[in-house]
Structures are given as structure tokens and as C-alpha cells.
Motif scaffolding. Structure first.
Motif, mmCIF file in Angstrom:
data_model
loop_
_atom_site.group_PDB
_atom_site.id
_atom_site.type_symbol
_atom_site.label_atom_id
_atom_site.label_comp_id
_atom_site.label_asym_id
_atom_site.label_seq_id
_atom_site.Cartn_x
_atom_site.Cartn_y
_atom_site.Cartn_z
ATOM 1 N N ILE A 274 0.715 -1.103 -0.073
ATOM 2 C CA ILE A 274 -0.073 -0.054 0.056
ATOM 3 C C ILE A 274 0.885 1.219 -0.067
ATOM 4 C CG2 ILE A 274 -1.805 1.238 1.401
ATOM 5 C CD1 ILE A 274 -2.589 -1.298 2.324
ATOM 6 N N LEU A 275 1.897 1.066 0.919
ATOM 7 C CA LEU A 275 2.806 2.470 0.914
ATOM 8 C C LEU A 275 3.428 2.597 -0.370
ATOM 9 C CD1 LEU A 275 3.794 4.532 2.934
ATOM 10 C CD2 LEU A 275 5.693 3.013 3.635
ATOM 11 N N GLN A 276 4.000 1.678 -1.000
ATOM 12 C CA GLN A 276 4.573 1.958 -2.395
ATOM 13 C C GLN A 276 3.595 2.467 -3.411
ATOM 14 O OE1 GLN A 276 5.936 -2.258 -2.503
ATOM 15 N NE2 GLN A 276 8.129 -1.681 -1.688
ATOM 16 N N CYS A 277 2.272 1.777 -3.275
ATOM 17 C CA CYS A 277 1.516 2.110 -4.403
ATOM 18 C C CYS A 277 1.187 3.734 -4.183
ATOM 19 C CB CYS A 277 0.045 1.430 -4.260
ATOM 20 S SG CYS A 277 -1.034 1.708 -5.258
ATOM 21 N N VAL A 278 1.083 4.027 -3.108
ATOM 22 C CA VAL A 278 0.509 5.639 -2.914
ATOM 23 C C VAL A 278 1.898 6.508 -3.172
ATOM 24 C CG1 VAL A 278 -0.129 7.126 -1.417
ATOM 25 C CG2 VAL A 278 -1.008 5.036 -1.483
ATOM 26 N N ALA A 279 3.087 5.850 -2.886
ATOM 27 C CA ALA A 279 4.322 6.936 -2.887
ATOM 28 C C ALA A 279 4.963 6.744 -4.644
ATOM 29 C CB ALA A 279 5.434 6.181 -2.065
ATOM 30 N N LEU B 166 -0.382 10.600 4.437
ATOM 31 C CA LEU B 166 -1.695 10.687 3.647
ATOM 32 C C LEU B 166 -2.513 9.449 4.101
ATOM 33 C CD1 LEU B 166 -3.666 11.798 1.513
ATOM 34 C CD2 LEU B 166 -2.552 10.741 -0.254
ATOM 35 N N LEU B 167 -1.893 8.448 3.942
ATOM 36 C CA LEU B 167 -2.458 6.991 4.515
ATOM 37 C C LEU B 167 -3.028 7.095 5.921
ATOM 38 C CD1 LEU B 167 -0.583 4.319 2.791
ATOM 39 C CD2 LEU B 167 -2.805 4.830 2.253
ATOM 40 N N ASP B 168 -2.228 7.726 6.607
ATOM 41 C CA ASP B 168 -2.590 8.001 8.050
ATOM 42 C C ASP B 168 -3.932 8.881 8.374
ATOM 43 O OD1 ASP B 168 -1.897 8.002 11.094
ATOM 44 O OD2 ASP B 168 -1.955 9.808 10.729
ATOM 45 N N TYR B 169 -3.869 9.831 7.375
ATOM 46 C CA TYR B 169 -4.809 10.756 7.301
ATOM 47 C C TYR B 169 -6.084 10.465 6.940
ATOM 48 C CZ TYR B 169 -8.077 14.516 5.470
ATOM 49 O OH TYR B 169 -9.107 15.383 5.220
ATOM 50 N N LEU B 170 -6.088 9.344 6.166
ATOM 51 C CA LEU B 170 -7.207 8.511 5.575
ATOM 52 C C LEU B 170 -7.748 7.472 6.625
ATOM 53 C CD1 LEU B 170 -6.400 8.287 1.787
ATOM 54 C CD2 LEU B 170 -8.085 9.602 2.923
ATOM 55 N N ALA C 143 -5.832 8.134 -2.973
ATOM 56 C CA ALA C 143 -4.457 8.570 -2.421
ATOM 57 C C ALA C 143 -3.434 8.448 -3.483
ATOM 58 C CB ALA C 143 -4.145 7.848 -1.097
ATOM 59 N N SER C 144 -3.320 7.371 -4.422
ATOM 60 C CA SER C 144 -2.472 7.480 -5.376
ATOM 61 C C SER C 144 -2.343 8.524 -6.402
ATOM 62 C CB SER C 144 -2.138 5.779 -5.702
ATOM 63 O OG SER C 144 -3.250 5.634 -6.434
ATOM 64 N N GLU C 145 -3.842 8.707 -6.632
ATOM 65 C CA GLU C 145 -4.024 9.601 -7.733
ATOM 66 C C GLU C 145 -3.808 11.055 -7.379
ATOM 67 O OE1 GLU C 145 -4.111 10.350 -11.263
ATOM 68 O OE2 GLU C 145 -4.668 8.446 -10.916
#
Length: 263
Positions: free
Chosen positions: A132-137, A157-161, A186-188
Motif C-alpha cells: 500500500i505504501l509503495q502504491c501511494v508513493a 496521507l494514508l494516516d490521514y485516511l 490517495a495514489s491519484e
């Protein structure tokens, strides 16, 4: 037959970067799409026809109308998931040049997708063994950000969500549809494009997560990101859209949102 209607929006001076906000970002002119279905006979299917609208830089347009008139297909045609069979899609790039998305090369379209045009739908496309982290980064890294800085921003950003830290290193494929949609969004938006297409992005989300996403989209509005979207929830549409374009089988029209008429 679709008629192009005159409309009125708020008068705005200049954006935060000094560019005029009434600069046209995208123009759709007489766009249509038909295809042949062979089952068992050849039948011509019309998905949409003679779509006409334009969206200025920093404006947000909502596509409205019944569920079978091709609203999602219009977004896919703009993004070139498939090509329209008639009309033009004129996209005004940041360098001042204009590209017809209906006729440009696939290579040019891929460059635009990388830098200037994004889409949020409910399709999560990830590489195998991607966390997940790699996908968003990943979009930050592709844009030239340092890897560690990109991972840090993605984590924030993931923490915010509301995605727990212990889930950062698992594959999104193990998530529920709603959680996958959060990762997708998030990734977009972590590196927002100049034009963002939204195919009912908050549909699978609960009220809390929908509100978080709408807050993020509101921040993008402040940065003059242009959006064209489908929002089946009227409250969501009211929060995001400046104007609407009604798509029907007979006649479509462009209208300002009610809150703008009172502005």
C-alpha cells in the motif's frame, strides 16, 4: 440532438499562480461513440452522441442524467480508455499547446496521463507484490521526489485516511473494496494532475471516509485543479461541482450550480 447551451459562472480574476482562471482547459465538441455488438447479429449501439461542453481551468463540472446515457463512457473517452467515433476533445496543456485527445498518438496520450490528466474510478491496478505504501508513493517517485521523502508523504496521507500503519506493508489486494478505493484515490491525488476525472469516487466509502476525500478534493479546487466528475449523491455533487452538464438521449445542457447563481 444535443444542444450547446450558454451558461454563466462566477467571475474570477486570477489564480494563485497568476494565470487567468477563465482559461479554457478542455473543450468537448460533437463527441459521440457507437460500437457494433455481434450477438448473434451485428447491432449498432450508441453509447452517447453530440456531447458539447467546455471546462475552464480550475472549474469543476458534474455530469448528470439517467444511469444508462453513457456518463462513465464519456469520462473513459476523455481519458482514452477507448476512442470516440466522432467529434473532438481539445485539451489545453500547461505549455499553451492544444492536443486533440480523440486523434493524438498513444505515446502522446501516455505522456499526458503521466503529467497532466488523471482519473479516479473503482479499478485498482497494481503491480504484483506492491505494498500500500509503495502504491501511494509511486507517483511521487516517478515525479522525481526522493524515495524516502515520497514514502514519508505517502504514509502521512494514508494516516490521514485512517489506514493503520501496520497495514502499510501489505498488498492492497487484501483490502476490502472501500479500503482499496482509499488507496486508489490517495495514489491519484498525492501528485494531482491538471485535469482530474472522477467516476463517483466516494461511492464505496462510508460517510466518514467520504467526508475526508471531499475535503481533499476541496483542497485541490483551491489549487485550480480542473475536475469532471460523476456524483450520484446530490450532497457530494453540491460540494464539488461549479456547474453541471446533463446527459440524456435526446438533449443535453450545461448549467451553473444553484449556489453559484446566488453568488
Amino acid at each position: 440532438m444535443v444542444n450547446k447551451m450558454a451558461y454563466q459562472t462566477r467571475q474570477q480574476a486570477t489564480s494563485v499562480d497568476g494565470k487567468p482562471e477563465n482559461q479554457v482547459k478542455i473543450e468537448i465538441m460533437d463527441m459521440g461513440r457507437t460500437f457494433t455488438r455481434h450477438n448473434p447479429d451485428a447491432i449498432q449501439i450508441e453509447e452517447f452522441r453530440r456531447v458539447n461542453f467546455s471546462v475552464n481551468r480550475g472549474e469543476q463540472l458534474a455530469l448528470t442524467g439517467p444511469g444508462d446515457v453513457g456518463k462513465s463512457s464519456i469520462l473513459k473517452a476523455i481519458f482514452r480508455t477507448y476512442l470516440p467515433t466522432s467529434g473532438s476533445i481539445l485539451f489545453h496543456k500547461e505549455d499553451g499547446s492544444v492536443v486533440n485527445l480523440a486523434t493524438c498518438s498513444d505515446i502522446e496520450a501516455r505522456v499526458l496521463h503521466k503529467h497532466e490528466i488523471g482519473i479516479i474510478n473503482r479499478s485498482l491496478n497494481i503491480l504484483p507484490r506492491t505494498t500500500i505504501l509503495q502504491c501511494v508513493a509511486a507517483p511521487l517517485i516517478r515525479s522525481g521526489y526522493h524515495i524516502q521523502a515520497s514514502l514519508y508523504r505517502a504514509a502521512r496521507l494514508l494516516d490521514y485516511l485512517g489506514i493503520q500503519e501496520e497495514m502499510f506493508h501489505v498488498s492492497p489486494s487484501s483490502f476490502s473494496p472501500a479500503q482499496q478505493q482509499l488507496v486508489n484515490i490517495a495514489s491519484e491525488i498525492i501528485v494531482p494532475k491538471e485535469l482530474l476525472l472522477l467516476d463517483d469516487p466516494t461511492a464505496p466509502l462510508n460517510e466518514k471516509h467520504s467526508d475526508l476525500i471531499l475535503t481533499l478534493l476541496a483542497e485541490l479546487k483551491k489549487k485550480n485543479i480542473t475536475m469532471i466528475g460523476i456524483f450520484h449523491d446530490p450532497d457530494t455533487q453540491e460540494r464539488i461541482a461549479d456547474k453541471t452538464y446533463e446527459v440524456t438521449r435526446e438533449k443535453s445542457c450545461l448549467s451553473p450550480m444553484a449556489h453559484q447563481e446566488a453568488a
